[in-house]
Design an enzyme around this catalytic site. Structure first.
Site, short mmCIF file in Angstrom:
data_model
loop_
_atom_site.label_atom_id
_atom_site.label_comp_id
_atom_site.label_asym_id
_atom_site.label_seq_id
_atom_site.Cartn_x
_atom_site.Cartn_y
_atom_site.Cartn_z
N TYR A 154 26.47 46.53 80.75
CA TYR A 154 26.72 46.63 82.24
C TYR A 154 27.75 47.50 82.47
O TYR A 154 28.94 47.80 81.45
CB TYR A 154 27.55 45.11 82.56
N ASP A 239 29.59 37.75 75.65
CA ASP A 239 29.66 37.37 76.90
C ASP A 239 28.62 36.66 77.30
O ASP A 239 27.60 37.18 77.22
CB ASP A 239 29.89 38.87 77.57
N ILE A 241 27.87 35.02 80.49
CA ILE A 241 27.93 34.65 81.49
C ILE A 241 26.61 34.11 82.17
O ILE A 241 26.28 33.69 83.23
CB ILE A 241 28.68 35.48 82.52
N LYS A 281 27.45 33.60 87.77
CA LYS A 281 25.99 33.93 87.81
C LYS A 281 25.36 32.36 87.48
O LYS A 281 24.34 32.38 88.25
CB LYS A 281 25.76 34.63 86.58
#
Length: 478
Positions: A154, A239, A241, A281
């Site tokens: 990202y 991570d 998410i 999300k």
């Protein structure tokens, strides 16, 4: 004089204010800026740019809105016939509402198929996952120390993990030849590269499911990662998410589940693995700024809790979401319907792109696809990728994210988001892509035809010259 005065004003600012490592000049952010200048609207601006660079989930928003319609007391902050407004307005404990933390860990367990049981006392609330990630890095690394991150990743991590912390990122290079899977050799290569740069490695930072790939990590990858972290005595930040967006097989495996399966609960590694989670999300609520850190490390938890006071979640937001997440029947329905919606929307995108001659990386999660446009490049270079991206942005009217903005090791890959728009808008976007690819193919055919005609003409001219020469024509005597 004016120039001197300007320089003087600049010298009055801090190094942070003048720091260029935010990443705002990345094509990822530039695409957003161009979209904001000319946003698509079906009536007011039908030729505008369609936003396909936003990883936002709006497919199940109607379920949340219908829940709110049925639960007016919650919106009015009323409970058991009385108002909660005063209590919520005066609440300022940065540990967070206990009722909210309780339902959060239950939700985290539900989307992980109850393979992991989370303890609310090991949870730190933050204003979104951006804050959670930065807080973790502040706790784990000194300025100039490094984190290893698999590519592609990202684009915002260059900002979130580096900008204010001073930490460095060393890429773990992954390639399309094995669908961008993390290999043992890639981990070792990245570690050695950090050492060559005189950077102390503090941990490996992964996103699982991956953004931008839309894939979940395999058990072998997770085990290799754990073994590597144990051998190097470093941390793992996972991570997660997008954990609630896994809509197809293989199923999601949390890093915590992988630790438990290896019976590492009493090992040193148990305190060196940390999870970042969010509702942006999984529940499609990025504007509510709900992020969290989960860790078994008590010292880290204490430090992160203190730091969280710089980015708290409002008590009103915590109260509202504690009621939504506490409705277990609704949450189970939401998770199921959301996954079905994501799967259907992804299939629409992949099918239409394939009809246009564009392949997608096989994925099972996320709000996007990683799309292979290497065959549309003029050359196998990142310069050619940027040229194609600019055409797609300005000529086609689509904001997509080029792989280079995600630090992809190969030119020609693009991330395309599919869950942040109405189906009619996606249909239009895909039609624009199809028309663009068709025009590119036509142009190439015309160039090939023109080149062939020119080559044929040269051959005829050469043949005529040879005939004249052999017949004695065109001779000169001196």
């Amino acid at each position: 004089m004016d120039s001197d005065r300007g320089d003087c004003h600049l010298k009055m600012l801090s190094k942070m204010a003048m720091c260029k490592s935010h990443g705002q000049d990345s094509s990822y952010f530039i695409g957003w800026q161009e979209y904001e200048k000319n946003p698509y609207h079906p009536i007011q601006n039908p030729s505008g740019i369609i936003q396909m660079g936003l990883a936002e989930n709006q497919l199940s928003f109607d379920l949340l809105e219908s829940w709110l319609t049925r639960n007016q007391d919650v919106i009015q902050f009323r409970e058991n016939g009385g108002s909660m407004f005063r209590d919520l307005a005066l609440f300022q404990d940065y540990h967070g509402l206990q009722a909210f933390k309780n339902v959060l860990v239950a939700f985290m367990g539900e989307i992980r198929r109850k393979k992991v049981k989370f303890d609310p006392e090991k949870l730190v609330l933050t204003a979104g996952s951006t804050s959670a990630n930065e807080t973790l890095i502040f706790c784990l690394a000194e300025p100039g120390e490094a984190l290893l991150i698999p590519t592609p990743y990202y684009p915002g991590f260059d900002r979130d993990l580096k900008w204010r912390t001073g930490a460095e990122i060393v890429p773990i290079h992954c390639y399309s030849s094995n669908n961008f899977r993390i290999t043992e050799s890639a981990l070792e290569d990245a570690y050695e590269e950090a050492r060559r740069l005189n950077l102390r490695v503090k941990g490996v930072f992964i996103t699982n499911p991956s953004n931008p790939l839309g894939t979940t990590m395999s058990r072998d990858e997770l085990n290799n990662l754990i073994t590597f972290a144990i051998a190097k005595n470093i941390h793992i930040v996972s991570d997660e998410i997008y954990a609630g967006t896994v809509f197809d097989s293989p199923k999601f495996i949390s890093i915590m589940e992988a630790l438990i399966d290896r019976k590492l609960e009493k090992s040193k590694m148990w305190n060196q693995v940390h999870i970042v989670s969010s509702l942006s999300k999984d529940l499609g609520l990025p504007g509510f700024r709900i992020g969290m850190i989960y860790s078994n490390n008590e010292t880290l938890l204490a430090a992160a809790t203190k730091m969280s006071s710089f980015g708290l979640i409002s008590s009103q937001t915590q109260y509202l979401l504690s009621k939504i997440l506490g409705d277990k029947k609704f949450i189970k329905r939401y998770i199921k319907e959301n996954k079905n919606g994501l799967k259907t929307r992804r299939e629409m995108l992949v099918s239409r792109l394939e009809n246009s001659g564009i392949e997608c990386l096989k994925s099972n999660a996320g709000l996007f696809c990683f799309v292979d446009m290497r065959h549309l490049l003029n050359s196998n270079t990142f310069e050619a990728e940027m040229e194609l991206w600019r055409k797609i942005l300005s000529d086609v009217g689509l904001n997509v994210s080029p792989g280079s903005s995600c630090h992809c090791s190969e030119p020609g890959w693009f991330r395309i988001c599919f869950a942040n728009m109405a189906e009619e808008t996606l249909d239009l976007a895909l039609q624009r892509i199809s028309d663009f690819v068709s025009s590119m193919i036509l142009q190439r055919r015309q160039l090939i035809t023109a080149a062939a005609a020119a080559s044929s003409s040269r051959r005829r001219t050469l043949a005529n010259w040879v005939v004249k020469l052999s017949s004695g024509e065109g001779k000169t005597y001196r």
